[in-house]
Design an enzyme around this catalytic site. Structure first.
Site, PDB file in Angstrom:
ATOM      1  CE  LYS A  54      -4.425  -1.104  -0.771  1.00 27.94           C
ATOM      2  NZ  LYS A  54      -4.701  -0.928  -1.179  1.00 27.94           N
ATOM      3  CB  SER A 274      -3.311 -11.205   2.530  1.00 29.25           C
ATOM      4  OG  SER A 274      -2.268 -10.308   2.117  1.00 29.25           O
TER       5      SER A 274
HETATM    6  C1  PLP Z   1      -2.461  -7.044   3.601  1.00 34.77           C
HETATM    7  C2  PLP Z   1      -2.785  -6.660   2.371  1.00 34.77           C
HETATM    8  N1  PLP Z   1      -3.066  -8.228   1.347  1.00 34.77           N
HETATM    9  C3  PLP Z   1      -4.310  -7.462   0.226  1.00 34.77           C
HETATM   10  C4  PLP Z   1      -4.329  -6.279  -0.127  1.00 34.77           C
HETATM   11  C5  PLP Z   1      -4.885  -6.144  -1.844  1.00 34.77           C
HETATM   12  O1  PLP Z   1      -4.738  -5.494  -2.107  1.00 34.77           O
HETATM   13  P1  PLP Z   1      -5.942  -4.216  -3.272  1.00 34.77           P
HETATM   14  O2  PLP Z   1      -6.048  -3.879  -2.069  1.00 34.77           O
HETATM   15  O3  PLP Z   1      -4.937  -3.651  -4.073  1.00 34.77           O
HETATM   16  O4  PLP Z   1      -6.823  -4.866  -3.445  1.00 34.77           O
HETATM   17  C6  PLP Z   1      -4.817  -5.605   0.768  1.00 34.77           C
HETATM   18  C7  PLP Z   1      -4.676  -3.513   0.984  1.00 34.77           C
HETATM   19  O5  PLP Z   1      -4.691  -3.546   1.810  1.00 34.77           O
HETATM   20  C8  PLP Z   1      -3.458  -5.680   1.947  1.00 34.77           C
HETATM   21  O6  PLP Z   1      -3.204  -4.926   3.272  1.00 34.77           O
END
Ligand code: PLP
Length: 468
Positions: A54, A274
Site C-alpha cells: 500500500k 494474505s
Molecule cells: C495485507 C493486504 N493484502 C492484500 C491487500 C489487497 O490489495 P488491494 O487493495 O490492492 O486489492 C491489501 C490491501 O489493503 C492488504 O493490506
C-alpha cells in the site's frame, strides 16, 4: 548527494518508494510449489519503505491529489483503512506535513492499531468488518467520507473509489514486473481487497501483452485475513472489474494460514496471511506447463500478525504462566467458540429477508439493538429498542416475562449480537435469534431504517438484493 539506487544511498526516505529503477524483489518459489514446468515468483512488497504494497497506493493518492490541487499545506487526511494504507499515508504524511485520521475496525490486529498511533495517527475504532465493509452506514468508509464533507480541512483520498489506487500500480508494479521478467510474464496473481493491485497491474501488463493472464484470489466469507474481501463484499467494491480478469478463486481461512506457515518454514519467506492466501489460490489457477512464468503479489510480512498467529495456531500462543506448558484454549473457551459457531443454524439466526418478511407480515418479534446508544440513535431497524450489550445483564427486567416471546438481537455486523443471543438463551428465552450480518446487512439489502438520519424507506430491490 542525490539518491542512488545502485549504492542504496538516499536523500530522503520517500526516494525509497518503488519504481522501475527501484523495484521490490521477485523471489522464485521452489519447495511449496508442486509444479514440474511452471515457474512461480513472489513479489515481496514488504521491501517498500513502510512495509507493504500500500505504500505505492498512498504515494500515488497523495501525488495525484496534490497535482489536482485538492491537497496542500494545512490540510489533513482522513482515510478508512485495514491498516496498511493507513501506515503508508501516515508516514508519507509525516514527511510531507499532513496529519492523518483513520476510522477503522476494532477487529484489526492490535499491532496495526498501535503502530498507527505510534506514527502519530488519530485512530478511531469502529464496529466494522476487517476490510471495511462497503456500504456500511456507520462503518469506517462512511465515517471517513462524512468527516471530509463536514470539515473542509480534511481530505478523504478514498482508496476504495479513487482511480489513483490502481493508477499507483499501473505506474509502478506493472512496469517493474515487465522489466524484471524481461517481458516473459504469462500469469499475474493478486489477492483482492480494494482491487487496486490486480486492476492497475493487470491493465499495464495486458497493454504490453494481451495474452497475460490476470488472476484474482479472495477469501471465504467470515474470514479474518486483513486487507482482503470475500466474494460478497467484492460485489460492492468500486475498483473490482472482473471482466478485466481472466479468472478468480476462493481460498479458505485454513488454506491461507497453512500456506502462510509453509512459506515461512519451508521457503524462509516472512510472508503475511494474505500472501499465503494469494499463493494458495495461485496454485489452483496457474497451469503447470512449460513457458509459464507466474508472478504472485505478497502484500506484507508476518511480523504484524502475532495475534492472528495465536488465533490460528493456539499452540504458538505464549504460555499463560512463565514455564507452564503452552495452554491450549481452555475447555470453556473452546465450548464458547463452539456455541458461537452453532448459533449459525437457521433456528438461532435469521436472515435479513426473513426478518423483513416477518415485520411486513405483522408477526414482528421484539428487536433488541445492542450497539452503543449513539449508533442506535443514528439508525436502527424500525421498532427496535436499544439495550447496549454492556448494560444487558443489569437491564434484564426490561425483557419480556414470556420466555417464548420472539426476540431478535441486532448489532453492527452480527458478531456481538451472537454473544447476547447466547446470554438470553441462558436466561431461558427459547425463541431468540441473531440477525445475520447485523445492521450492515440490513441496509445493504435496502431495508427501511429509523434514526436521527430520519426514516429511510425500503430501497427498491436491485437484482442482487432480489436474490436474497
Ligand atoms: C495485507 C493486504 N493484502 C492484500 C491487500 C489487497 O490489495 P488491494 O487493495 O490492492 O486489492 C491489501 C490491501 O489493503 C492488504 O493490506
Amino acid at each position: 548527494m542525490a539518491s542512488n539506487h545502485a549504492t542504496r544511498v538516499y536523500d530522503s526516505i520517500l526516494d525509497l518508494l518503488p519504481n522501475e529503477e527501484n523495484p521490490t524483489p521477485l523471489v522464485r518459489l521452489r519447495r511449496v510449489v508442486p509444479f514440474k514446468h511452471a515457474v512461480v515468483y513472489a513479489k515481496l512488497e514488504w521491501y517498500n519503505p513502510f512495509g507493504a504494497v500500500k505504500d505505492r497506493v498512498a504515494a500515488n493518492l497523495i501525488r495525484d491529489a496534490e497535482e489536482r490541487g485538492i491537497l496542500g499545506p494545512g490540510k489533513k487526511l482522513v482515510e478508512a483503512t485495514s491498516g496498511n494504507t493507513g501506515v503508508g499515508l501516515a508516514m508519507i504524511g509525516n514527511a510531507r506535513g499532513y496529519g492523518l485520521e483513520t476510522p477503522l475496525s476494532a477487529a484489526i490486529p492490535l499491532e496495526k492499531r498501535t503502530t498507527l498511533r505510534f506514527f502519530g495517527t488519530k485512530v478511531v475504532e469502529l464496529d466494522d468488518s476487517l476490510c471495511p465493509a462497503p456500504g456500511a452506514p456507520e462503518g469506517a468508509i462512511a465515517t471517513a467520507r462524512e468527516k471530509a464533507q463536514s470539515d473542509p480541512s480534511y481530505v478523504a483520498l478514498d482508496q476504495y473509489a479513487n482511480e489513483a489506487n490502481p493508477g499507483g500500480h499501473y505506474r509502478t508494479t506493472g512496469p517493474e514486473i515487465w522489466r524484471q521478467t524481461g517481458g516473459e510474464v504469462t500469469h499475474f496473481v493478486a489477492g483482492l481487497g480494494t482491487c487496486g493491485t490486480i486492476t492497475g497491474t493487470g491493465r499495464f501488463l495486458k497493454e504490453r501483452n494481451a495474452s497475460v493472464k490476470v488472476l484474482g484470489v479472495y477469501p471465504e466469507d467470515g474470514h479474518d485475513i486483513p486487507g482482503v474481501r470475500s466474494k460478497r463484499q467484492l460485489a460492492q467494491t468500486k475498483l473490482y472489474f472482473p471482466d478485466e480478469y481472466d479468472g478468480e478463486v476462493e481460498v479458505t481461512n485454513r488454506e491461507a494460514f497453512e500456506m502462510c506457515l509453509r512459506l515461512n518454514r519451508e521457503e524462509s519467506i516472512i510472508a503475511g496471511p494474505s500472501s499465503g492466501m494469494a499463493l494458495a489460490g495461485a496454485l489452483k489457477l496457474i497451469p503447470d506447463e512449460p513457458g509459464v512464468v507466474a508472478v504472485v503479489i505478497f502484500p506484507d510480512n508476518i511480523f504484524k500478525y502475532a495475534s492472528s498467529i495465536c488465533r490460528h495456531f493456539p499452540e504458538m500462543a505464549p504460555p499463560a504462566k512463565p514455564g507452564a506448558e503452552a495452554a491450549a484454549p481452555s475447555r470453556r473457551e473452546q465450548l464458547f467458540e463452539a456455541m458461537m459457531e452453532n448459533l449459525k443454524n437457521p433456528h438461532d439466526s435469521v436472515r435479513v429477508t426473513k426478518l423483513a418478511a416477518e415485520l411486513a407480515g405483522g408477526a414482528a418479534p421484539l428487536i433488541i439493538d445492542v450497539r452503543p446508544p449513539d449508533q442506535y440513535a443514528e439508525m436502527h431497524v424500525p421498532g427496535a429498542i436499544n439495550i447496549p450489550q454492556s448494560e444487558l445483564p443489569n437491564r434484564k427486567l426490561e425483557l419480556p416475562e414470556d420466555r417464548d416471546a420472539p426476540i431478535v438481537m441486532v448489532c453492527g455486523i452480527g458478531k456481538f449480537s451472537k454473544e447476547t443471543t447466547l446470554f438470553l438463551k441462558s436466561l431461558g428465552y427459547r425463541n431468540v435469534r441473531n440477525l445475520k450480518g447485523g445492521i450492515n446487512e440490513w441496509v445493504r439489502k435496502g431495508q427501511p431504517t429509523e434514526g436521527s438520519g430520519g426514516t429511510v424507506a425500503a430501497a427498491a430491490a436491485s437484482p442482487a438484493q432480489a436474490e436474497g
